[in-house]
Design a protein around this motif. Sequence first.
Motif, PDB file in Angstrom:
ATOM      1  N   THR A 183       0.844  -1.182   0.000  1.00 20.18           N
ATOM      2  CA  THR A 183       0.000   0.000   0.000  1.00 20.18           C
ATOM      3  C   THR A 183       0.875   1.224   0.000  1.00 20.18           C
ATOM      4  O   THR A 183       2.021   1.181   0.410  1.00 20.18           O
ATOM      5  N   THR A 184       0.342   2.341  -0.464  1.00 15.94           N
ATOM      6  CA  THR A 184       1.082   3.582  -0.460  1.00 15.94           C
ATOM      7  C   THR A 184       0.560   4.467   0.637  1.00 15.94           C
ATOM      8  O   THR A 184      -0.585   4.374   1.044  1.00 15.94           O
ATOM      9  N   GLY A 185       1.450   5.360   1.095  1.00 19.21           N
ATOM     10  CA  GLY A 185       1.029   6.293   2.131  1.00 19.21           C
ATOM     11  C   GLY A 185       1.923   6.236   3.329  1.00 19.21           C
ATOM     12  O   GLY A 185       2.842   5.450   3.418  1.00 19.21           O
ATOM     13  N   SER A 187       2.645   6.167   7.674  1.00 17.31           N
ATOM     14  CA  SER A 187       2.319   5.164   8.677  1.00 17.31           C
ATOM     15  C   SER A 187       0.923   5.367   9.249  1.00 17.31           C
ATOM     16  O   SER A 187       0.286   4.428   9.679  1.00 17.31           O
ATOM     17  N   THR A 188       0.430   6.592   9.252  1.00 17.70           N
ATOM     18  CA  THR A 188      -0.914   6.834   9.764  1.00 17.70           C
ATOM     19  C   THR A 188      -1.953   6.179   8.875  1.00 17.70           C
ATOM     20  O   THR A 188      -2.891   5.535   9.340  1.00 17.70           O
ATOM     21  N   GLU A 189      -1.773   6.320   7.554  1.00 18.20           N
ATOM     22  CA  GLU A 189      -2.696   5.674   6.631  1.00 18.20           C
ATOM     23  C   GLU A 189      -2.611   4.158   6.765  1.00 18.20           C
ATOM     24  O   GLU A 189      -3.609   3.463   6.681  1.00 18.20           O
ATOM     25  N   ALA A 190      -1.398   3.664   6.985  1.00 23.66           N
ATOM     26  CA  ALA A 190      -1.241   2.216   7.138  1.00 23.66           C
ATOM     27  C   ALA A 190      -1.970   1.725   8.371  1.00 23.66           C
ATOM     28  O   ALA A 190      -2.536   0.648   8.386  1.00 23.66           O
ATOM     29  N   GLN A 191      -1.960   2.532   9.417  1.00 25.01           N
ATOM     30  CA  GLN A 191      -2.663   2.142  10.642  1.00 25.01           C
ATOM     31  C   GLN A 191      -4.153   2.006  10.371  1.00 25.01           C
ATOM     32  O   GLN A 191      -4.788   1.070  10.831  1.00 25.01           O
ATOM     33  N   ARG A 482      17.728  12.838   6.068  1.00 25.89           N
ATOM     34  CA  ARG A 482      17.009  12.467   4.854  1.00 25.89           C
ATOM     35  C   ARG A 482      16.569  13.719   4.100  1.00 25.89           C
ATOM     36  O   ARG A 482      15.995  14.628   4.673  1.00 25.89           O
ATOM     37  N   GLN A 483      16.844  13.721   2.814  1.00 24.72           N
ATOM     38  CA  GLN A 483      16.340  14.796   1.964  1.00 24.72           C
ATOM     39  C   GLN A 483      14.868  14.560   1.646  1.00 24.72           C
ATOM     40  O   GLN A 483      14.088  15.485   1.483  1.00 24.72           O
ATOM     41  N   SER A 484      14.499  13.288   1.546  1.00 24.18           N
ATOM     42  CA  SER A 484      13.117  12.920   1.252  1.00 24.18           C
ATOM     43  C   SER A 484      12.664  11.863   2.248  1.00 24.18           C
ATOM     44  O   SER A 484      13.365  10.874   2.480  1.00 24.18           O
ATOM     45  N   THR A 485      11.521  12.073   2.845  1.00 24.36           N
ATOM     46  CA  THR A 485      11.003  11.104   3.813  1.00 24.36           C
ATOM     47  C   THR A 485       9.796  10.354   3.253  1.00 24.36           C
ATOM     48  O   THR A 485       9.070   9.696   3.983  1.00 24.36           O
ATOM     49  N   ALA A 486       9.587  10.469   1.936  1.00 27.21           N
ATOM     50  CA  ALA A 486       8.460   9.772   1.321  1.00 27.21           C
ATOM     51  C   ALA A 486       8.782   8.286   1.207  1.00 27.21           C
ATOM     52  O   ALA A 486       9.832   7.906   0.698  1.00 27.21           O
ATOM     53  N   TYR A 487       7.905   7.470   1.696  1.00 23.46           N
ATOM     54  CA  TYR A 487       8.095   6.023   1.584  1.00 23.46           C
ATOM     55  C   TYR A 487       6.728   5.347   1.646  1.00 23.46           C
ATOM     56  O   TYR A 487       5.727   5.957   1.996  1.00 23.46           O
ATOM     57  N   ARG A 560       8.152  -0.671   6.678  1.00 21.84           N
ATOM     58  CA  ARG A 560       8.485   0.470   5.821  1.00 21.84           C
ATOM     59  C   ARG A 560       9.214   0.001   4.563  1.00 21.84           C
ATOM     60  O   ARG A 560      10.141  -0.807   4.623  1.00 21.84           O
ATOM     61  N   ASP A 561       8.782   0.508   3.412  1.00 21.54           N
ATOM     62  CA  ASP A 561       9.421   0.199   2.130  1.00 21.54           C
ATOM     63  C   ASP A 561      10.070   1.465   1.591  1.00 21.54           C
ATOM     64  O   ASP A 561       9.393   2.377   1.125  1.00 21.54           O
ATOM     65  N   THR A 562      11.393   1.509   1.650  1.00 22.04           N
ATOM     66  CA  THR A 562      12.136   2.685   1.183  1.00 22.04           C
ATOM     67  C   THR A 562      12.876   2.393  -0.120  1.00 22.04           C
ATOM     68  O   THR A 562      13.823   3.086  -0.471  1.00 22.04           O
ATOM     69  N   SER A 563      12.452   1.343  -0.836  1.00 22.40           N
ATOM     70  CA  SER A 563      13.173   0.921  -2.036  1.00 22.40           C
ATOM     71  C   SER A 563      13.160   1.977  -3.139  1.00 22.40           C
ATOM     72  O   SER A 563      14.000   1.942  -4.038  1.00 22.40           O
TER      73      SER A 563
END
Length: 670
Positions: A183-185, A187-191, A482-487, A560-563
């Motif tokens: 899923t995307t989003g 950790s709050t959305e994952a919850q 981190r420059q980007s925290t999107a994961y 967490r998927d940071t790939s």
Amino acid sequence: MFLLYFKTWRIPVLKICCVHFGYCVFKCVYFSVRHDIACHVTVCSFKMAAEDLPSQFDVVILGTGLTESVIAAACSRVGQSVLHLDRRNYYAGNWASFTFNGLLSWIEEYKNQQKVQITESEQVWRSLIDEGEDVVPLSSVDSSISNLEVFCYASEEEEKEEETKAPLTSCQPVNAETVSEETTGDSTEAQDTVTGDDTTASDAKTQNEEHEVSEPEEEQHTSDISEPSQSQEEKDSQPISSPADPPVEVEKKITYQKLVKEGRRFNIDLVSKLMYSRGALVDLLIKSNVSRYAEFKNIGHILTCRNGKVEQVPCSRADVFASKQLTVVEKRMLMKFLTFCLDFEQHPEEYQDYTEKPFREFLKNKKLTENLQDFVLHSIAMVTQQTLTEEGLKATQHFLRCLGRYGNTPFLFPLYGLGEIPQCFCRMCAVFGGIYCLRHSVQCLVVDKASNKVKAVIDTRGQKISCSHFVVEDSYIRDEQRQSTAYRQISRAVLITDRSVLPSESDQQISLVTIPPLESSAPAVRMVELCSSSMTCMPGTCAEERSKPAVLWVMYFNMRDTSALDSSSYSLPSNVHVCTGPDGSLGSDCSIKLAESVFHHILPDEEFCPPAPNPEDIIYDGDGPQAEGPGFDESVNTEAEEEGAAHEKNPSTEPAEMDSVADTTPSSEE
């Protein structure tokens, strides 16, 4: 009940196995844990002083996941001095496999970590910083796992008490099942995703009790149907049992205490992945000779869930023509399409108008039925509804080319769990001089201000260790670096059930089950069902074939998927190389390609993971050349040479290798 069973799987699964050395440092001349191979191991006590570690290494690696372990093996193999550390007390990190008892301990550690606020003791390392040096602190808390929940549906009563209450059924083994959904989003959305359909612990207990109460009624109903000619009065007049009746065999119902008692028989993965037979991981295992450290099993079934029924997906030519759920017309259509996919590049006119269109539209254009479209899209190509046509064709082609190398399916699975694979590469690193410390971490990096490169690390015992390169798992990096925290978040679930989702002639099958999404924008759910012969779960007690699987124990969590991140996503010195954790794909190509990329950044002129010598080829001082192992033939073609590397062994000492799996059918393994 079956649909509800799948509906609650909002979180995908993982599982892994590891060898626990405790807190130690070891250096191997030749090392193997599970198999009897000549080895010499130097193990240092956990009380060893920090200054006993060498003060200088070429490469320091933090984290023992798959990517980090491959890099460690590759660097050590070409002569680099490697120090490999992990703050955990087990190998493989988020790729690990646990016994059931070990998994319970891991869950407890996770819960304790959420409660304890860890403070950094900067005074220890501030005094070690010289003029002209700067510091990059690392995180001491792993936040890659979140939203963990556990539910137990097995009875917690004593096993003997359960024996008298259990209904009569036949025997079948327990299966550990793993599911994977991406899923995307944040950790709050994952919850929200995790808890949306989940019941509370009390609700789960109530549901379980209701199920246990209703079960005898179901048995009684079955008995009534089986004797239609017998009136109710005749039944009531008959005795329930008599001394003359034959002894009744009572089923031993699986209780929670039984799971704990047999806990060492489990190897439960934290990730849900399989190995494509022509994927990057299998190719690397063969090339490097690391395959000798592990054994593998074929995936027997590729299944899908459609219209509330689990059915087999026809993949090969034999499967297509033997399929009972396809019409004759559908068989011809599917064979024609799969033949086209094998060399679709030679026929660009067939798909060039759909290059920028979804793969689903191309399948419709090919006049494939809705049934065939689902098979190809979700169970063969394993892509989403939004995947473009060319990418979908490549995925289908890759699947088909993997067929036949090691059996009638494209996948392999390592015995004892996926956690074996990182350990295999750790063993190779140790063979060539790598030093390992578990429960040992790095507090900070020491950076030379002039060159903006890491020149040393300071470990958790206050020792300053010089290095030329530093490789680190993503979970050790702080947010400010981190420059980007999107994961993305991968939803996972581990389920222990009392039987297979699709009983077959052999109860020792590994199956891949794909559940298509209910909405086009949602991802499919993938489940890997493992049997006891894979050495990942205990043999079961009894289960009737007409009964649907019952969940005994389940764990849900997010990983967490940071790939999707690369080096530009981090604000770190140029000689710091970050390794992302497991991604959401079924294979491991992403991790292997990342490991190779990092290795070539460190050593651009060296070969990546050259073959390790076979034990029989090692020449000791004063010895003559050793005889070559069986199966070696210099006259074979290039592909046969590559595959034959796995056969160069002495059968009396070596474990089963990659190519030996090809001739191993599930029935022969039993």
